[in-house]
Design a protein around this motif. Structure first.
Motif, PDB file in Angstrom:
ATOM      1  N   GLU A  19       0.804  -1.226   0.000  1.00 31.94           N
ATOM      2  CA  GLU A  19       0.000   0.000   0.000  1.00 31.94           C
ATOM      3  C   GLU A  19       0.836   1.274   0.000  1.00 31.94           C
ATOM      4  N   GLY A  20       1.974   1.229   0.668  1.00 32.08           N
ATOM      5  CA  GLY A  20       2.830   2.401   0.803  1.00 32.08           C
ATOM      6  C   GLY A  20       3.375   2.490   2.206  1.00 32.08           C
ATOM      7  N   PRO A  21       4.390   3.323   2.397  1.00 34.37           N
ATOM      8  CA  PRO A  21       5.072   3.383   3.689  1.00 34.37           C
ATOM      9  C   PRO A  21       4.225   3.985   4.806  1.00 34.37           C
ATOM     10  N   PHE A  22       4.587   3.607   6.016  1.00 33.82           N
ATOM     11  CA  PHE A  22       3.985   4.176   7.227  1.00 33.82           C
ATOM     12  C   PHE A  22       4.927   5.221   7.807  1.00 33.82           C
ATOM     13  N   GLU A  23       4.342   6.260   8.374  1.00 30.82           N
ATOM     14  CA  GLU A  23       5.096   7.208   9.192  1.00 30.82           C
ATOM     15  C   GLU A  23       5.095   6.702  10.631  1.00 30.82           C
ATOM     16  N   LEU A  24       4.019   5.989  11.000  1.00 31.37           N
ATOM     17  CA  LEU A  24       3.911   5.401  12.327  1.00 31.37           C
ATOM     18  C   LEU A  24       3.099   4.122  12.235  1.00 31.37           C
ATOM     19  N   PHE A  25       3.581   3.106  12.914  1.00 31.11           N
ATOM     20  CA  PHE A  25       2.855   1.851  13.084  1.00 31.11           C
ATOM     21  C   PHE A  25       3.279   1.369  14.458  1.00 31.11           C
ATOM     22  N   ALA A  26       2.391   1.499  15.447  1.00 32.98           N
ATOM     23  CA  ALA A  26       2.790   1.249  16.833  1.00 32.98           C
ATOM     24  C   ALA A  26       1.622   0.769  17.685  1.00 32.98           C
ATOM     25  N   LEU A  27       1.962  -0.024  18.692  1.00 37.77           N
ATOM     26  CA  LEU A  27       1.002  -0.486  19.686  1.00 37.77           C
ATOM     27  C   LEU A  27       1.174   0.310  20.965  1.00 37.77           C
ATOM     28  N   PHE A  28       0.075   0.820  21.516  1.00 35.02           N
ATOM     29  CA  PHE A  28       0.113   1.575  22.761  1.00 35.02           C
ATOM     30  C   PHE A  28      -0.848   0.963  23.764  1.00 35.02           C
TER      31      PHE A  28
END
Length: 125
Positions: A19-28
């Motif tokens: 799909e394209g790059p992430f600027e953020l991919f995170a679990l909180f």
């Protein structure tokens, strides 16, 4: 939750490639709900069509997490490019397709109880 975060690295890499790059991919970890985690993401393609992006992300998550693991996720949140939390994380941490673990920290006023950052990077022009 570390095992689930490792599984979600596969989702992040798969979606980045397709799909394209992430600027953020995170679990909180949610402070107001014990054992409930939020998946925070930010990317141009997700912001362009949030509903479709959420469906795509959830579909990929369901492929790698068992049903009990899925129940630990509270929600998936698409952050806007100018979100203060996004900017604070991008300024403090740079990781791409990896794993950075944060606990009991504060990033420019953003309290973090526990988090796994799989990707946190500024978009390059």
């Amino acid at each position: 939750m570390r095992e689930q975060a490792i599984k979600l690295q596969v989702v992040e890499k798969t979606l980045s490639d397709s799909e394209g790059p992430f600027e953020l991919f995170a679990l909180f970890l949610r402070e107001d709900a014990p054992n409930k985690w939020d998946l925070l993401i930010s990317s141009d393609w997700a912001r362009a069509d949030k509903k479709s992006a959420l469906n795509t992300i959830v579909s990929e998550v369901q492929k790698v997490l068992s049903e009990p693991e899925q129940l630990m996720l509270s929600r998936v949140v698409v952050l806007e490019k100018d979100d203060a939390a996004l900017n604070a994380l991008q300024s403090a941490m740079h990781v791409e397709h990896g794993m950075a673990e944060i606990s009991d920290s504060d990033f420019n006023g953003l309290p973090i109880k526990h988090a796994f950052l799989i990707t946190s990077k500024r978009e390059t022009s």
